[in-house]
Write a protein that holds these residues in place. Structure first.
Motif, PDB file in Angstrom:
ATOM      1  N   VAL A   1      14.541  12.096  -3.469  1.00 44.49           N
ATOM      2  CA  VAL A   1      15.144  10.827  -3.038  1.00 44.49           C
ATOM      3  C   VAL A   1      14.684  10.460  -1.630  1.00 44.49           C
ATOM      4  CG1 VAL A   1      17.330   9.652  -2.590  1.00 44.49           C
ATOM      5  CG2 VAL A   1      17.130  11.196  -4.544  1.00 44.49           C
ATOM      6  N   SER A   2      14.625  11.448  -0.750  1.00 44.32           N
ATOM      7  CA  SER A   2      14.209  11.193   0.632  1.00 44.32           C
ATOM      8  C   SER A   2      12.753  10.771   0.707  1.00 44.32           C
ATOM      9  CB  SER A   2      14.440  12.449   1.481  1.00 44.32           C
ATOM     10  OG  SER A   2      15.803  12.820   1.473  1.00 44.32           O
ATOM     11  N   ALA A   3      11.906  11.334  -0.142  1.00 40.56           N
ATOM     12  CA  ALA A   3      10.502  10.921  -0.159  1.00 40.56           C
ATOM     13  C   ALA A   3      10.376   9.450  -0.543  1.00 40.56           C
ATOM     14  CB  ALA A   3       9.711  11.800  -1.122  1.00 40.56           C
ATOM     15  N   ALA A   4      11.154   9.029  -1.530  1.00 42.97           N
ATOM     16  CA  ALA A   4      11.129   7.612  -1.913  1.00 42.97           C
ATOM     17  C   ALA A   4      11.595   6.722  -0.766  1.00 42.97           C
ATOM     18  CB  ALA A   4      12.004   7.394  -3.151  1.00 42.97           C
ATOM     19  N   ILE A   5      12.660   7.140  -0.075  1.00 44.90           N
ATOM     20  CA  ILE A   5      13.162   6.358   1.058  1.00 44.90           C
ATOM     21  C   ILE A   5      12.135   6.318   2.180  1.00 44.90           C
ATOM     22  CG2 ILE A   5      14.945   6.269   2.831  1.00 44.90           C
ATOM     23  CD1 ILE A   5      16.896   7.447   0.822  1.00 44.90           C
ATOM     24  N   ALA A   6      11.493   7.448   2.467  1.00 44.96           N
ATOM     25  CA  ALA A   6      10.504   7.510   3.547  1.00 44.96           C
ATOM     26  C   ALA A   6       9.322   6.587   3.266  1.00 44.96           C
ATOM     27  CB  ALA A   6      10.029   8.949   3.731  1.00 44.96           C
ATOM     28  N   TRP A   7       8.846   6.564   2.027  1.00 50.05           N
ATOM     29  CA  TRP A   7       7.721   5.690   1.714  1.00 50.05           C
ATOM     30  C   TRP A   7       8.132   4.223   1.725  1.00 50.05           C
ATOM     31  CZ3 TRP A   7       3.179   7.185   2.592  1.00 50.05           C
ATOM     32  CH2 TRP A   7       2.764   8.479   2.336  1.00 50.05           C
ATOM     33  N   LEU A   8       9.354   3.924   1.334  1.00 46.84           N
ATOM     34  CA  LEU A   8       9.823   2.536   1.421  1.00 46.84           C
ATOM     35  C   LEU A   8       9.947   2.094   2.873  1.00 46.84           C
ATOM     36  CD1 LEU A   8      12.525   2.421  -1.407  1.00 46.84           C
ATOM     37  CD2 LEU A   8      10.224   1.448  -1.433  1.00 46.84           C
TER      38      LEU A   8
ATOM     39  N   LEU B   1       6.286   4.463  12.177  1.00 49.28           N
ATOM     40  CA  LEU B   1       5.555   4.317  10.921  1.00 49.28           C
ATOM     41  C   LEU B   1       4.783   5.591  10.595  1.00 49.28           C
ATOM     42  CD1 LEU B   1       4.329   2.678   8.565  1.00 49.28           C
ATOM     43  CD2 LEU B   1       2.651   1.785  10.200  1.00 49.28           C
ATOM     44  N   LEU B   2       4.117   6.148  11.594  1.00 39.42           N
ATOM     45  CA  LEU B   2       3.380   7.397  11.379  1.00 39.42           C
ATOM     46  C   LEU B   2       4.325   8.537  11.002  1.00 39.42           C
ATOM     47  CD1 LEU B   2       0.718   8.992  11.525  1.00 39.42           C
ATOM     48  CD2 LEU B   2       1.163   9.312  13.975  1.00 39.42           C
ATOM     49  N   ALA B   3       5.467   8.608  11.654  1.00 39.52           N
ATOM     50  CA  ALA B   3       6.426   9.683  11.377  1.00 39.52           C
ATOM     51  C   ALA B   3       6.997   9.568   9.965  1.00 39.52           C
ATOM     52  CB  ALA B   3       7.551   9.659  12.410  1.00 39.52           C
ATOM     53  N   THR B   4       7.345   8.370   9.534  1.00 37.37           N
ATOM     54  CA  THR B   4       7.911   8.203   8.196  1.00 37.37           C
ATOM     55  C   THR B   4       6.865   8.470   7.114  1.00 37.37           C
ATOM     56  OG1 THR B   4       7.471   5.826   8.399  1.00 37.37           O
ATOM     57  CG2 THR B   4       9.694   6.596   8.928  1.00 37.37           C
ATOM     58  N   ALA B   5       5.613   8.056   7.352  1.00 36.01           N
ATOM     59  CA  ALA B   5       4.568   8.335   6.373  1.00 36.01           C
ATOM     60  C   ALA B   5       4.295   9.837   6.270  1.00 36.01           C
ATOM     61  CB  ALA B   5       3.289   7.585   6.751  1.00 36.01           C
TER      62      ALA B   5
ATOM     63  N   GLY C   1       7.792  -0.726   7.556  1.00 36.40           N
ATOM     64  CA  GLY C   1       7.286  -0.531   8.910  1.00 36.40           C
ATOM     65  C   GLY C   1       5.861  -1.015   9.080  1.00 36.40           C
ATOM     66  N   LEU C   2       5.020  -0.863   8.058  1.00 31.45           N
ATOM     67  CA  LEU C   2       3.642  -1.345   8.162  1.00 31.45           C
ATOM     68  C   LEU C   2       3.604  -2.863   8.276  1.00 31.45           C
ATOM     69  CD1 LEU C   2       0.626  -0.792   8.098  1.00 31.45           C
ATOM     70  CD2 LEU C   2       0.727  -0.842   5.594  1.00 31.45           C
ATOM     71  N   ALA C   3       4.376  -3.546   7.455  1.00 29.56           N
ATOM     72  CA  ALA C   3       4.409  -5.012   7.535  1.00 29.56           C
ATOM     73  C   ALA C   3       4.960  -5.472   8.881  1.00 29.56           C
ATOM     74  CB  ALA C   3       5.250  -5.578   6.396  1.00 29.56           C
ATOM     75  N   ALA C   4       6.016  -4.807   9.372  1.00 31.58           N
ATOM     76  CA  ALA C   4       6.599  -5.195  10.654  1.00 31.58           C
ATOM     77  C   ALA C   4       5.644  -4.911  11.812  1.00 31.58           C
ATOM     78  CB  ALA C   4       7.920  -4.450  10.862  1.00 31.58           C
ATOM     79  N   ALA C   5       4.934  -3.777  11.760  1.00 28.29           N
ATOM     80  CA  ALA C   5       4.001  -3.440  12.838  1.00 28.29           C
ATOM     81  C   ALA C   5       2.844  -4.430  12.900  1.00 28.29           C
ATOM     82  CB  ALA C   5       3.482  -2.018  12.651  1.00 28.29           C
TER      83      ALA C   5
ATOM     84  N   ILE D   1       0.836  -1.211   0.000  1.00 28.97           N
ATOM     85  CA  ILE D   1       0.000   0.000   0.000  1.00 28.97           C
ATOM     86  C   ILE D   1       0.868   1.258   0.000  1.00 28.97           C
ATOM     87  CG2 ILE D   1      -1.755   1.274   1.285  1.00 28.97           C
ATOM     88  CD1 ILE D   1      -2.874  -1.383   2.222  1.00 28.97           C
ATOM     89  N   PRO D   2       1.831   1.424   0.922  1.00 30.46           N
ATOM     90  CA  PRO D   2       2.712   2.596   0.821  1.00 30.46           C
ATOM     91  C   PRO D   2       3.547   2.606  -0.452  1.00 30.46           C
ATOM     92  CG  PRO D   2       2.835   1.634   3.020  1.00 30.46           C
ATOM     93  CD  PRO D   2       2.099   0.665   2.157  1.00 30.46           C
ATOM     94  N   ALA D   3       3.913   1.437  -0.945  1.00 30.48           N
ATOM     95  CA  ALA D   3       4.688   1.398  -2.189  1.00 30.48           C
ATOM     96  C   ALA D   3       3.855   1.906  -3.364  1.00 30.48           C
ATOM     97  CB  ALA D   3       5.169  -0.028  -2.452  1.00 30.48           C
ATOM     98  N   ALA D   4       2.567   1.551  -3.402  1.00 31.30           N
ATOM     99  CA  ALA D   4       1.699   2.060  -4.456  1.00 31.30           C
ATOM    100  C   ALA D   4       1.526   3.574  -4.341  1.00 31.30           C
ATOM    101  CB  ALA D   4       0.341   1.366  -4.379  1.00 31.30           C
ATOM    102  N   TRP D   5       1.412   4.055  -3.114  1.00 32.07           N
ATOM    103  CA  TRP D   5       1.308   5.509  -2.922  1.00 32.07           C
ATOM    104  C   TRP D   5       2.583   6.208  -3.390  1.00 32.07           C
ATOM    105  CZ3 TRP D   5      -2.406   8.890  -2.088  1.00 32.07           C
ATOM    106  CH2 TRP D   5      -2.056  10.172  -1.683  1.00 32.07           C
ATOM    107  N   LEU D   6       3.731   5.575  -3.177  1.00 27.52           N
ATOM    108  CA  LEU D   6       4.993   6.139  -3.648  1.00 27.52           C
ATOM    109  C   LEU D   6       5.000   6.254  -5.160  1.00 27.52           C
ATOM    110  CD1 LEU D   6       7.963   7.009  -3.390  1.00 27.52           C
ATOM    111  CD2 LEU D   6       8.571   4.581  -3.274  1.00 27.52           C
ATOM    112  N   ILE D   7       4.505   5.240  -5.847  1.00 27.86           N
ATOM    113  CA  ILE D   7       4.471   5.278  -7.314  1.00 27.86           C
ATOM    114  C   ILE D   7       3.563   6.405  -7.794  1.00 27.86           C
ATOM    115  CG2 ILE D   7       3.804   3.987  -9.363  1.00 27.86           C
ATOM    116  CD1 ILE D   7       4.627   1.441  -7.902  1.00 27.86           C
ATOM    117  N   LEU D   8       2.404   6.552  -7.161  1.00 32.96           N
ATOM    118  CA  LEU D   8       1.497   7.632  -7.544  1.00 32.96           C
ATOM    119  C   LEU D   8       2.112   9.001  -7.267  1.00 32.96           C
ATOM    120  CD1 LEU D   8      -1.911   6.195  -6.284  1.00 32.96           C
ATOM    121  CD2 LEU D   8      -1.064   6.283  -8.628  1.00 32.96           C
ATOM    122  N   THR D   9       2.811   9.128  -6.150  1.00 34.57           N
ATOM    123  CA  THR D   9       3.449  10.402  -5.813  1.00 34.57           C
ATOM    124  C   THR D   9       4.527  10.766  -6.824  1.00 34.57           C
ATOM    125  OG1 THR D   9       3.013   9.997  -3.465  1.00 34.57           O
ATOM    126  CG2 THR D   9       4.690  11.637  -4.005  1.00 34.57           C
ATOM    127  N   LEU D  10       5.351   9.801  -7.196  1.00 36.00           N
ATOM    128  CA  LEU D  10       6.397  10.068  -8.179  1.00 36.00           C
ATOM    129  C   LEU D  10       5.796  10.437  -9.539  1.00 36.00           C
ATOM    130  CD1 LEU D  10       8.964   7.234  -7.353  1.00 36.00           C
ATOM    131  CD2 LEU D  10       9.085   9.652  -6.725  1.00 36.00           C
TER     132      LEU D  10
END
Length: 557
Positions: free
Chosen positions: A258-265, A403-407, A270-274, A54-63
């Motif tokens: 670049v940082s936005a891509a890293i943050a979303w990754l 997770l909230l902070a990185t998102a 973090g979502l899967a781990a949480a 889900i965050p990865a898809a949002w990253l693609i849309l953002t880019l």
């Protein structure tokens, strides 16, 4: 929270754990699967991968959105016509977004510290628990080794001594029976001790704990480095917005992308781990039971130590009691053997051997008492609860907050890319005032003065070739060193500029009360004016004396 009979606060799943656990676990066909924590199941890992997408898809849309925005900005034909004042709002918005991103990054640093402390606490409890289990294994091994390697050989030597002929056969028969009782009880103690050691033989968590320590060190250091880099990026954005620095804003745009891509990754991981940690914290006993069952540990043993209820007996109690009873009977039998053997046999080696057997039996008895204390549920249960709380009460909220902070940082960084790009695309370099329009309402007064001076200078230089070579005519008033009222702004400017050294033939000719600047006719008559050819430059060039008024910008408006 409930209190057990052992006065230990029991663990119950937190609201956060239940909330994350309630998230739908779907497979690739969008069907719900079992949400019980089971990292050995491919279906369970597949559901976690779908959640992390889900965050990865949002990253693609953002880019894609950022690419579309930058493409539209590059094709904007009116970008160079924007007035500098129109960039005030984007700069303020850019600074506000940078401050919010810095606040989110600070929250991430706090959350990362909580997560690290929780994981360290859990690993420490696991290490203490592993030490207790290791001490139990070592103690049972010491008792078994002592009964096997120290007692049995000496019993064999005593049997050889007792084979010698004696006169009192009745006493010898009693001695042989007592020695046989010692041998049998020793065997029973060895078996009971082996039964205690057997389920714990493969229960060693040292490799898992060491691996967890190493990975947590890498994770903590990496998260600190990434978050610190985001703080530095926010500082670059603030400097670029405050100083209108084109280079800083271009650099910030690239780094923010670049940082936005890293943050979303990081948010994806973090979502899967949480979610996985929440699934574990909902039922930690179930996963621990599945692990120890693979190690050969009975499930009732795990239940006893994770619950530590007084109504349930220790599964090792029976074996401990058998070992203690066997050792007690063995010591009683050794006493009988010593009493009879010393009366029947006069062997000098008999007394040291009997004393060594008594010492070994007493040592094993003390070892069994220490083993009983180690196998008590209270010490193991305390470490279990500390590790569970560290992982589920401290680490899980820290991971969710991270997770909230990185998102949030990823969203703000995406906005930063747009704002920084908008600012540096329309941010122009310092303008050439020789080419600007002096009627520009946003042009400051000194700049307008320089613009008019440059225009006049160019016009004067262009007309200098048509001026006569004769000396100019200067009209001076009688009571003053120079007549400033008879100089037009163009004449004042030509006199004050340092580039008019080669400009000649500038005349002030009054016709009908109007001042003109240009070439004078060679046949002009001067009946009403006194021509003075003497002066600072021998009358060759028009100058202003020290008493003339200093030129100001207001003189040109």
């Amino acid at each position: 929270m409930a209190v057990s009979s052992t006065d230990n606060i029991e663990y119950h799943p937190t609201v956060l754990a239940q909330l994350l656990h309630s998230l739908p676990h779907l497979n690739v066909s969008c069907h719900r699967v079992n949400s019980t924590f089971n990292p050995q199941s491919d279906i369970y890992l597949e559901s976690l991968g779908i959640l992390s997408s889900i965050p990865a898809a949002w990253l693609i849309l953002t880019l894609a959105a950022l690419l579309l925005y930058l493409a539209t900005r590059c094709c904007d034909q009116h970008s160079t016509r924007r007035k500098p004042r129109s960039l005030t709002a984007p700069r303020l918005a850019l600074a506000a977004a940078a401050l919010l991103c810095a606040a989110a990054t600070g929250l991430g640093l706090y959350a990362n510290d909580d997560l690290h402390n929780g994981i360290v606490q859990s690993l420490t409890s696991a290490r203490n628990l592993n030490n207790i289990i290791s001490n139990v294994r070592n103690q049972t091994k010491i008792i078994s080794t002592s009964l096997t390697d120290a007692v049995f050989p000496q019993l064999t030597e005593l049997s050889d001594i007792f084979d010698n002929p004696v006169a009192n056969q009745t006493a010898l028969a009693q001695l042989v029976d007592a020695l046989q009782s010692v041998r049998q009880n020793n065997t029973l103690a060895i078996r009971a001790t082996a039964d205690i050691q057997r389920p714990l033989a493969n229960l060693d968590m040292s490799h898992i704990i060491n691996t967890g320590d190493r990975w947590e060190l890498y994770r903590w250091a990496g998260a600190m480095g990434i978050l610190s880099g985001l703080l530095a990026l926010c500082a670059v954005v603030l400097v670029g917005a405050a100083r209108r620095s084109r280079r800083c804003l271009v650099l910030a745009s690239v780094l923010a992308l670049v940082s936005a891509a890293i943050a979303w990754l990081l948010s994806s991981v973090g979502l899967a781990a949480a979610v996985a940690l929440a699934d574990l914290c909902v039922g930690p006993e179930q996963y621990a039971g599945s692990v120890v069952s693979q190690k050969g540990l009975p499930p009732e043993l795990l239940y006893y130590y994770t619950r530590c209820e007084s109504v349930r007996a220790n599964p090792f109690t029976q074996r401990l009691r058998e070992s203690q009873q066997a050792l007690n009977r063995m010591r009683v039998s050794l006493g009988s053997v010593s009493k009879i053997a010393l009366d029947l046999f006069k062997n000098r080696d008999l007394q040291p051997k009997l004393s060594a057997l008594t010492i070994e039996a007493n040592s094993c008895d003390r070892g069994l008492a220490s083993l009983t204390a180690l196998l008590d549920c209270r010490a193991i249960h305390a470490q279990w609860m500390a590790g569970t709380r560290g992982l589920c009460v401290s680490a899980l909220p820290g991971l969710a907050l991270l997770l909230l902070a990185t998102a949030t940082a990823g969203l703000l960084l995406s906005i930063l890319v747009c704002l920084a790009s908008h600012t540096w695309i329309y941010l122009r370099k310092r303008r050439d005032y020789s080419q600007v329009d002096e009627t520009d309402p946003f042009l400051p007064a000194p700049a307008a003065s320089q613009a008019v001076a440059a225009r006049t200078l160019q016009g004067g230089m262009a007309g200098a070739g048509t001026l006569p070579r004769g000396p100019p005519h200067h009209h001076r008033s009688q009571g003053d060193g120079c007549d400033t009222s008879r100089h037009t702004p163009e004449t004042r400017l030509a006199s004050s500029g340092g580039h008019l050294a080669h400009l000649s033939g500038s005349h002030s000719h009054h016709r009908g009360g109007h001042s003109t600047l240009g070439r004078l006719p060679s046949h002009a008559s001067h009946h009403d004016h006194h021509i003075n050819l003497t002066g600072p430059n021998n009358g060759k060039y028009a100058t202003l004396s020290k008493q003339c008024k200093t030129l100001e910008s207001s003189d040109f408006y």
